[in-house]
Design a protein around this motif. Structure first.
Motif, PDB file in Angstrom:
ATOM      1  N   LEU A 198     -27.796  12.760  14.983  1.00 56.27           N
ATOM      2  CA  LEU A 198     -28.203  14.054  14.852  1.00 56.27           C
ATOM      3  C   LEU A 198     -27.398  14.833  13.952  1.00 56.27           C
ATOM      4  O   LEU A 198     -26.400  14.860  14.189  1.00 56.27           O
ATOM      5  CB  LEU A 198     -29.000  14.682  15.990  1.00 56.27           C
ATOM      6  CG  LEU A 198     -30.134  14.232  16.627  1.00 56.27           C
ATOM      7  CD1 LEU A 198     -30.523  15.152  17.870  1.00 56.27           C
ATOM      8  CD2 LEU A 198     -31.254  13.849  15.678  1.00 56.27           C
ATOM      9  N   MET A 251     -28.577  20.735  14.311  1.00 59.33           N
ATOM     10  CA  MET A 251     -29.379  20.635  15.470  1.00 59.33           C
ATOM     11  C   MET A 251     -28.845  21.347  16.817  1.00 59.33           C
ATOM     12  O   MET A 251     -29.757  21.472  17.732  1.00 59.33           O
ATOM     13  CB  MET A 251     -29.792  19.363  15.852  1.00 59.33           C
ATOM     14  CG  MET A 251     -30.257  18.495  14.819  1.00 59.33           C
ATOM     15  SD  MET A 251     -32.230  18.832  14.760  1.00 59.33           S
ATOM     16  CE  MET A 251     -32.931  17.984  13.265  1.00 59.33           C
ATOM     17  N   LEU A 278     -37.888  20.530  18.274  1.00 55.74           N
ATOM     18  CA  LEU A 278     -37.524  19.152  17.559  1.00 55.74           C
ATOM     19  C   LEU A 278     -38.641  18.120  17.769  1.00 55.74           C
ATOM     20  O   LEU A 278     -39.586  18.487  18.412  1.00 55.74           O
ATOM     21  CB  LEU A 278     -36.286  18.493  18.701  1.00 55.74           C
ATOM     22  CG  LEU A 278     -35.163  19.501  19.006  1.00 55.74           C
ATOM     23  CD1 LEU A 278     -34.037  18.561  19.821  1.00 55.74           C
ATOM     24  CD2 LEU A 278     -34.422  19.486  17.552  1.00 55.74           C
ATOM     25  N   GLU A 287     -36.618  12.958  18.036  1.00 53.29           N
ATOM     26  CA  GLU A 287     -35.258  13.809  18.344  1.00 53.29           C
ATOM     27  C   GLU A 287     -35.010  14.212  19.725  1.00 53.29           C
ATOM     28  O   GLU A 287     -34.045  14.200  20.299  1.00 53.29           O
ATOM     29  CB  GLU A 287     -35.122  14.931  17.502  1.00 53.29           C
ATOM     30  CG  GLU A 287     -35.014  14.858  16.169  1.00 53.29           C
ATOM     31  CD  GLU A 287     -35.520  15.922  15.023  1.00 53.29           C
ATOM     32  OE1 GLU A 287     -35.199  15.651  13.916  1.00 53.29           O
ATOM     33  OE2 GLU A 287     -36.262  16.905  15.711  1.00 53.29           O
ATOM     34  N   ARG A 311     -33.802  11.383  22.023  1.00 51.54           N
ATOM     35  CA  ARG A 311     -32.362  11.241  21.611  1.00 51.54           C
ATOM     36  C   ARG A 311     -31.592  11.882  22.270  1.00 51.54           C
ATOM     37  O   ARG A 311     -30.626  11.584  22.738  1.00 51.54           O
ATOM     38  CB  ARG A 311     -32.060  11.340  20.084  1.00 51.54           C
ATOM     39  CG  ARG A 311     -32.647  10.253  19.178  1.00 51.54           C
ATOM     40  CD  ARG A 311     -32.147   9.978  17.821  1.00 51.54           C
ATOM     41  NE  ARG A 311     -32.907   9.140  17.011  1.00 51.54           N
ATOM     42  CZ  ARG A 311     -33.921   9.217  16.119  1.00 51.54           C
ATOM     43  NH1 ARG A 311     -34.512  10.662  16.059  1.00 51.54           N
ATOM     44  NH2 ARG A 311     -34.426   8.433  15.455  1.00 51.54           N
TER      45      ARG A 311
END
Lengths: 324, 227
Positions: A130, A134, A142, A146, A149
Motif C-alpha cells: 500500500l 494510505m 479504503l 485494501e 490487507r
C-alpha cells in the motif's frame, strides 16, 4: 529472510461444551512451526470455536493448547493475545482510527517507543503493497481488498509467532480474493509465521494449507496435506466435501515438471501444440491443451525442449492417484 | 397586537435587566439549576449504562426502571420533594426542584448511553479483544468514542427537557426563568408572563443548538467515506 520464527501449535484432546451441546469434541492435532493449517468444514462444525480457543476468546472445557510447548490456558489471556495475530472476516478495523493507528494497535499496547512503531508501520505498508498516502486514511475510505490487507498488517505488526485468521478473504469478490490469497502466501513464506486459518471454502483450504483439518460436528475427520486429502479421502464425508472433481483439484497442486513427460516425443509433431513450462500447474496445462484441441503439450524450460505431455498421461495420473 | 408591543416594552425596560430579579440573574439561575440536574443524572446513569452496554446484559431492565422516571409527573415529584427538603432544612426553591428534575433527565441519558455502547460493531470489539485490549481499554478506546454521538444525543434530549421543565421551581419559591411566568400569572402581568415563556423557549433552543455544535465538533473521525 524470515524475520519471525513461527511457533508450533498443538491441540491436545481439546473439548468445548455449551451445556449439553458439544461444539468441539476431543480435538488433537499439531501444526509445525512456520506452516499454514487450514480448518475447514460445514458451518457449525466447530472450526471457528477451535480457532478462538487458541487466543482464549473462548475458554476450552477441557484439554490443552500448546504454543511452542507452553500451555496457553495458563497465564493472562490479554498478554497471550498480544503475542498472537488475529484477523477476522470483516477485518474489525477501528473505523475512528487511521490506517497507521490501526496497524500500530498491538505495538502501542506493548509499549514500543514511537520511532520503532513508526518504522514498523512503514515497513508493513511496503510489505502489503500500500502507498504511504494510505496511512492517514480511515478504513471507510479504503476498498474491501485494501481493508483486508490492512487487517493482515495490523495482525502482523508486533511480529507474532502465530496468527489466527477467521475467513479473512470471504467478504471480497473472487478476483480480489485470489490476489489477496497469493499475496498472503508470499507474505507468510517470507515471514515464517505459523498460521491457523478457518474457511468453509475447500478450494481455499487446498490452495493455502500446508495441512488441512477437515472437521464435522466438532470432530476432526481428517488431517493431512492437501494432496493426500484429495488422493486419499478418509471417508465418504471427506470425499463429498472435497468434491467429485477432487482429481481436477489435485491437478492444481501438481506441476508439469513433476509429471510424466516423454522426452523422446518427436518434436516436429508438436507444431500447434500449446507451450507448457515446468512450473505450470497440471490444471493450467490441461486447460491449455483442451483449449487448443491438442492431445499434447510442448514442455519448454525457456528455450530448452524437455519433451511432450499428453492428455493420456494426465488422465492416467488422475486414475492412479484417486482410486475410486 | 398591543400584547406584543407590551412584551417588547417589557424587554426594553432597563430595570428588567438589572439586579437579583433581572433577566441575566434569572438566566444564570436557570442554567445552574438545569446544569446541576443534568450533571447529577449523568453521574447516576452514565457509569451504569456504560457497564451494562459493555457486558451487554441487564440494560433493558435498567431502561424500564428508569422510564418510571419519565412517567412520574415532574409536578408530583416536586410536591413530594417539598416536605422532604423542608424537613432536611434545605429550604424551598432550588433543592426540591432539583429533586424533581433529575428523574426526568435520567431515562434519555441511560437509554442512549446503553444503546450507544451496545450498538458498536461487535466485529470491531471482537477484533479489539482478540488483539489484547483489556476490557477497560475496549470501553475507553473503542466503545465510548464510537458511541459518543449517541451518548451526546441522550444528554441533549435530557438537557432540553430539563431546561423546559425547570420553570416549575418558581411554584415552590425558586428562582430561574419560571419566576417571570409564575409572577406574571399571579399578577396578571401578561407581558411579563409572555416574556418569561419566550426566554425559556429561547434557552431551550440555545441548549439544543449548542449540543448539536458540540456533537459535530467531537464526532469520531473517519465515520463517513469522505470526511
Amino acid at each position: 529472510m524470515a524475520e519471525t520464527r513461527g511457533a508450533t501449535v498443538e491441540f491436545r484432546s481439546v473439548t468445548k461444551r455449551y451445556g449439553d451441546t458439544v461444539a468441539v469434541d476431543g480435538l488433537s492435532f499439531a501444526v509445525p512451526a512456520g506452516r499454514i493449517c487450514v480448518l475447514v468444514g460445514p458451518s457449525g462444525c466447530g472450526k471457528t470455536t477451535s480457532l478462538r480457543m487458541v487466543n482464549r476468546l473462548i475458554e476450552p472445557t477441557s484439554g490443552e493448547i500448546l504454543i511452542d510447548g507452553e500451555n496457553v490456558l495458563q497465564g493472562d489471556p490479554t498478554e497471550l493475545r498480544r503475542r498472537i495475530g488475529y484477523v477476522i472476516q470483516q477485518t474489525g478495523l477501528f473505523p475512528h482510527q487511521t490506517v497507521a493507528d490501526n496497524i500500530a494497535t498491538v505495538p502501542r499496547l506493548l509499549g514500543w517507543p514511537k520511532e520503532r512503531i513508526g518504522a514498523r508501520v512503514d515497513e508493513l505498508l511496503t510489505l502489503i503493497g500500500l502507498d504511504v498516502r494510505m496511512l492517514r486514511r480511515y478504513p471507510a475510505q479504503l476498498s474491501g481488498g485494501e481493508r483486508q490487507r490492512v487487517g493482515v498488517a495490523r495482525a502482523m505488526a508486533a511480529r507474532p509467532p502465530v496468527m489466527l485468521m477467521d475467513e479473512p478473504f470471504a467478504a471480497v469478490d473472487p478476483i480480489v480474493r485470489e490476489r489477496l490469497q497469493n499475496e498472503f502466501l508470499r507474505l507468510q513464506r517470507d515471514q515464517g509465521i505459523t498460521v491457523i486459518f478457518v474457511t468453509h471454502d475447500i478450494d481455499e483450504a487446498i490452495k493455502l494449507g500446508d495441512r488441512v483439518a477437515i472437521m464435522r460436528a466438532g470432530k476432526l475427520v481428517q488431517y493431512a496435506p492437501p494432496g493426500e486429502l484429495l488422493a486419499h479421502p478418509a471417508d465418504d464425508f471427506v470425499a463429498r466435501f472435497v468434491g467429485s472433481d477432487r482429481g481436477l483439484k489435485r491437478l492444481s497442486l501438481l506441476t508439469v515438471g513433476g509429471a510424466d513427460i516423454d522426452p523422446n516425443f518427436d518434436r516436429s509433431r508438436l507444431d500447434g501444440a500449446p507451450v507448457l513450462s515446468p512450473s505450470m500447474t497440471l490444471r493450467d496445462a490441461l486447460a491449455a491443451m483442451l483449449a487448443s484441441e491438442s492431445q499434447t503439450g510442448k514442455v519448454m524450460d525457456g528455450d530448452r525442449y524437455l519433451g511432450a505431455l499428453t492428455l493420456a498421461k494426465i488422465g492416467a495420473m488422475l486414475r492412479v492417484e484417486t482410486p475410486a | 397586537m398591543t400584547l406584543l408591543g407590551d412584551v417588547a416594552g417589557w424587554f426594553a425596560d432597563p430595570a428588567h435587566w438589572q439586579g437579583t430579579h433581572g433577566i441575566p440573574t434569572r438566566i444564570v439561575e436557570h442554567l445552574e439549576l438545569s446544569g446541576l440536574a443534568v450533571a447529577v443524572a449523568i453521574v447516576l446513569s452514565v457509569p451504569l449504562a456504560l457497564y451494562l452496554g459493555h457486558v451487554g446484559r441487564g440494560g433493558f431492565v435498567a431502561i424500564n426502571v428508569a422510564n418510571i422516571g419519565r412517567a412520574l409527573p415532574s409536578l408530583a415529584l416536586l410536591a413530594f420533594a417539598l416536605p422532604i427538603a423542608i424537613a432536611l432544612g434545605l429550604g424551598l426553591g432550588f433543592w426540591p426542584t432539583l429533586f424533581a428534575l433529575v428523574p426526568l433527565a435520567i431515562p434519555p441519558i441511560l437509554t442512549s448511553t446503553f444503546v450507544a455502547v451496545r450498538e458498536v460493531d461487535r466485529d470491531v470489539v471482537d477484533a479489539a479483544r482478540g488483539m489484547g485490549l483489556r476490557e477497560s481499554q475496549i470501553l475507553r478506546a473503542i466503545e465510548i468514542p464510537l458511541g459518543l454521538p449517541l451518548i451526546l444525543d441522550g444528554m441533549r434530549t435530557a438537557s432540553v427537557n430539563v431546561v423546559a421543565t425547570a420553570t416549575l421551581g418558581a411554584i415552590v419559591a425558586g428562582g430561574a426563568l419560571g419566576r417571570f411566568i409564575v409572577d406574571g400569572l399571579a399578577l396578571q402581568d401578561y407581558p411579563q408572563l409572555v416574556a418569561g415563556a419566550l426566554l425559556v423557549a429561547l434557552l431551550a433552543v440555545a441548549t439544543e443548538v449548542s449540543f448539536a455544535a458540540f456533537a459535530r465538533a467531537t464526532a469520531p473521525a473517519g465515520m463517513t467515506a469522505n470526511p
